[in-house]
Design a protein around this motif. Sequence first.
Motif, PDB file in Angstrom:
ATOM      1  N   ASP A 214       0.806  -1.235   0.000  1.00  0.00           N
ATOM      2  CA  ASP A 214       0.000   0.000   0.000  1.00  0.00           C
ATOM      3  C   ASP A 214       0.838   1.284   0.000  1.00  0.00           C
ATOM      4  N   LYS A 215       2.102   1.188  -0.401  1.00  0.00           N
ATOM      5  CA  LYS A 215       2.959   2.366  -0.472  1.00  0.00           C
ATOM      6  C   LYS A 215       3.011   2.841  -1.930  1.00  0.00           C
ATOM      7  N   PRO A 216       2.534   4.041  -2.243  1.00  0.00           N
ATOM      8  CA  PRO A 216       2.459   4.514  -3.627  1.00  0.00           C
ATOM      9  C   PRO A 216       3.796   4.483  -4.362  1.00  0.00           C
ATOM     10  N   ALA A 217       4.880   4.845  -3.694  1.00  0.00           N
ATOM     11  CA  ALA A 217       6.190   4.863  -4.350  1.00  0.00           C
ATOM     12  C   ALA A 217       6.614   3.459  -4.770  1.00  0.00           C
ATOM     13  N   VAL A 218       6.300   2.477  -3.949  1.00  0.00           N
ATOM     14  CA  VAL A 218       6.616   1.082  -4.262  1.00  0.00           C
ATOM     15  C   VAL A 218       5.840   0.630  -5.497  1.00  0.00           C
ATOM     16  N   ALA A 219       4.547   0.942  -5.512  1.00  0.00           N
ATOM     17  CA  ALA A 219       3.721   0.593  -6.673  1.00  0.00           C
ATOM     18  C   ALA A 219       4.233   1.286  -7.928  1.00  0.00           C
ATOM     19  N   ALA A 220       4.687   2.523  -7.773  1.00  0.00           N
ATOM     20  CA  ALA A 220       5.206   3.283  -8.915  1.00  0.00           C
ATOM     21  C   ALA A 220       6.458   2.627  -9.492  1.00  0.00           C
ATOM     22  N   LEU A 221       7.347   2.142  -8.620  1.00  0.00           N
ATOM     23  CA  LEU A 221       8.568   1.494  -9.105  1.00  0.00           C
ATOM     24  C   LEU A 221       8.239   0.174  -9.803  1.00  0.00           C
ATOM     25  N   MET A 222       7.328  -0.591  -9.266  1.00  0.00           N
ATOM     26  CA  MET A 222       6.955  -1.854  -9.907  1.00  0.00           C
ATOM     27  C   MET A 222       6.365  -1.606 -11.299  1.00  0.00           C
ATOM     28  N   THR A 223       5.564  -0.561 -11.423  1.00  0.00           N
ATOM     29  CA  THR A 223       5.015  -0.197 -12.734  1.00  0.00           C
ATOM     30  C   THR A 223       6.119   0.273 -13.670  1.00  0.00           C
ATOM     31  N   TYR A 224       7.064   1.029 -13.124  1.00  0.00           N
ATOM     32  CA  TYR A 224       8.169   1.573 -13.924  1.00  0.00           C
ATOM     33  C   TYR A 224       9.025   0.449 -14.506  1.00  0.00           C
ATOM     34  N   LEU A 225       9.222  -0.606 -13.737  1.00  0.00           N
ATOM     35  CA  LEU A 225      10.029  -1.738 -14.210  1.00  0.00           C
ATOM     36  C   LEU A 225       9.427  -2.402 -15.447  1.00  0.00           C
ATOM     37  N   LYS A 226       8.121  -2.259 -15.609  1.00  0.00           N
ATOM     38  CA  LYS A 226       7.435  -2.848 -16.764  1.00  0.00           C
ATOM     39  C   LYS A 226       7.369  -1.887 -17.950  1.00  0.00           C
ATOM     40  N   GLY A 227       7.801  -0.647 -17.739  1.00  0.00           N
ATOM     41  CA  GLY A 227       7.674   0.369 -18.771  1.00  0.00           C
ATOM     42  C   GLY A 227       8.809   0.378 -19.779  1.00  0.00           C
ATOM     43  N   GLU A 228       8.658   1.200 -20.796  1.00  0.00           N
ATOM     44  CA  GLU A 228       9.604   1.220 -21.921  1.00  0.00           C
ATOM     45  C   GLU A 228      11.021   1.594 -21.505  1.00  0.00           C
ATOM     46  N   THR A 229      11.164   2.593 -20.649  1.00  0.00           N
ATOM     47  CA  THR A 229      12.511   3.050 -20.254  1.00  0.00           C
ATOM     48  C   THR A 229      13.277   1.933 -19.556  1.00  0.00           C
ATOM     49  N   ALA A 230      12.656   1.336 -18.538  1.00  0.00           N
ATOM     50  CA  ALA A 230      13.325   0.263 -17.800  1.00  0.00           C
ATOM     51  C   ALA A 230      13.569  -0.951 -18.688  1.00  0.00           C
ATOM     52  N   GLN A 231      12.611  -1.303 -19.506  1.00  0.00           N
ATOM     53  CA  GLN A 231      12.746  -2.470 -20.370  1.00  0.00           C
ATOM     54  C   GLN A 231      13.883  -2.298 -21.376  1.00  0.00           C
ATOM     55  N   ALA A 232      14.052  -1.092 -21.867  1.00  0.00           N
ATOM     56  CA  ALA A 232      15.148  -0.819 -22.809  1.00  0.00           C
ATOM     57  C   ALA A 232      16.500  -0.977 -22.113  1.00  0.00           C
ATOM     58  N   ILE A 233      16.595  -0.502 -20.868  1.00  0.00           N
ATOM     59  CA  ILE A 233      17.842  -0.644 -20.099  1.00  0.00           C
ATOM     60  C   ILE A 233      18.123  -2.116 -19.841  1.00  0.00           C
ATOM     61  N   ILE A 234      17.112  -2.850 -19.413  1.00  0.00           N
ATOM     62  CA  ILE A 234      17.279  -4.268 -19.112  1.00  0.00           C
ATOM     63  C   ILE A 234      17.752  -5.029 -20.354  1.00  0.00           C
ATOM     64  N   HIS A 235      17.139  -4.763 -21.481  1.00  0.00           N
ATOM     65  CA  HIS A 235      17.513  -5.455 -22.731  1.00  0.00           C
ATOM     66  C   HIS A 235      18.935  -5.101 -23.162  1.00  0.00           C
ATOM     67  N   SER A 236      19.357  -3.868 -22.905  1.00  0.00           N
ATOM     68  CA  SER A 236      20.698  -3.435 -23.332  1.00  0.00           C
ATOM     69  C   SER A 236      21.803  -4.199 -22.615  1.00  0.00           C
ATOM     70  N   PHE A 237      21.480  -4.778 -21.449  1.00  0.00           N
ATOM     71  CA  PHE A 237      22.469  -5.560 -20.706  1.00  0.00           C
ATOM     72  C   PHE A 237      22.420  -7.049 -21.054  1.00  0.00           C
ATOM     73  N   GLY A 238      21.616  -7.422 -22.047  1.00  0.00           N
ATOM     74  CA  GLY A 238      21.642  -8.799 -22.525  1.00  0.00           C
ATOM     75  C   GLY A 238      20.559  -9.687 -21.972  1.00  0.00           C
ATOM     76  N   TYR A 239      19.696  -9.152 -21.129  1.00  0.00           N
ATOM     77  CA  TYR A 239      18.593  -9.978 -20.630  1.00  0.00           C
ATOM     78  C   TYR A 239      17.508 -10.120 -21.697  1.00  0.00           C
ATOM     79  N   ASP A 240      16.825 -11.249 -21.659  1.00  0.00           N
ATOM     80  CA  ASP A 240      15.617 -11.391 -22.461  1.00  0.00           C
ATOM     81  C   ASP A 240      14.448 -10.847 -21.655  1.00  0.00           C
ATOM     82  N   LEU A 241      13.390 -10.481 -22.346  1.00  0.00           N
ATOM     83  CA  LEU A 241      12.185  -9.946 -21.716  1.00  0.00           C
ATOM     84  C   LEU A 241      11.048 -10.915 -21.973  1.00  0.00           C
ATOM     85  N   LYS A 242      10.214 -11.093 -20.963  1.00  0.00           N
ATOM     86  CA  LYS A 242       9.123 -12.064 -21.089  1.00  0.00           C
ATOM     87  C   LYS A 242       7.998 -11.493 -21.927  1.00  0.00           C
TER      88      LYS A 242
END
Length: 251
Positions: free
Chosen positions: A223-251
């Motif tokens: 129930d902490k808004p900042a926590v929910a915001a980070l979890m949503t951010y991890l699924k977003g385009e910016t984070a996903q692009a960073i994750i992919h650039s390091f060689g991870y696959d995305l589900k």
Amino acid sequence: MNPIRYFALTLALLSASVVAHADEIQIAVAANFTAPMKEIAAAFTKETGHQIKAAYGATGKFYAQIQNGAPFEILLAADDTTPAKLIKEGNAVADSQFTYAIGKLVLWSAKAGFVDAQGKVLTTGDFQKVAIANPKAAPYGAAALAVLKQQGLLDAVQPKFVTGENIAQTFQFVETGNAELGFIALAQVQKDSKLTHGSMWLIPAQLYPPILQDAVILNAGKDKPAVAALMTYLKGETAQAIIHSFGYDLK
């Protein structure tokens, strides 16, 4: 009021509002995800004002710490089983678990040309030490064992093991020359689809169980808004692009 002064006052009030609502999030992050998480954290803070206080280490150790009351609010694990266990045991929020990255295992040496593209160096025995993360605490270590067993090389290679507490320490063993080669995460030696240095064997995914790296909200972050915001951010385009650039696959 002068329009320029009115605009300046409005901007100041908006800025004050952002600061007032900014929060700090305490997260536990699998060691293999250190570099991408630092980039994601910087981008997230710039965009939202929320600060991230991250600890990096072995998933197994974080699990024990969380069971003993560590105040982490999010766990970014190196597997999918630990978050599931935490939910089952009542230490994490049901339905908050998702896969943020799929890891890739490599056999790597800091020396250029030392590891061939098929990993045949393991069969020659032309090395004294091979680094591996503790398979009981680090999923990448368990994956390395699976590769060696599948290839029928465990008995020959195991006496040469140098065991790291986590994948970060395992990388350091190889980087500093305390082991000629080691099993690490691709993300530790790749950026923007390029090997940063040394030589490696990108181990075929079929040789080890999929490394599904899952995130979960822990009870302290419920129930902490900042926590929910980070979890949503991890699924977003910016984070996903960073994750992919390091060689991870995305589900």
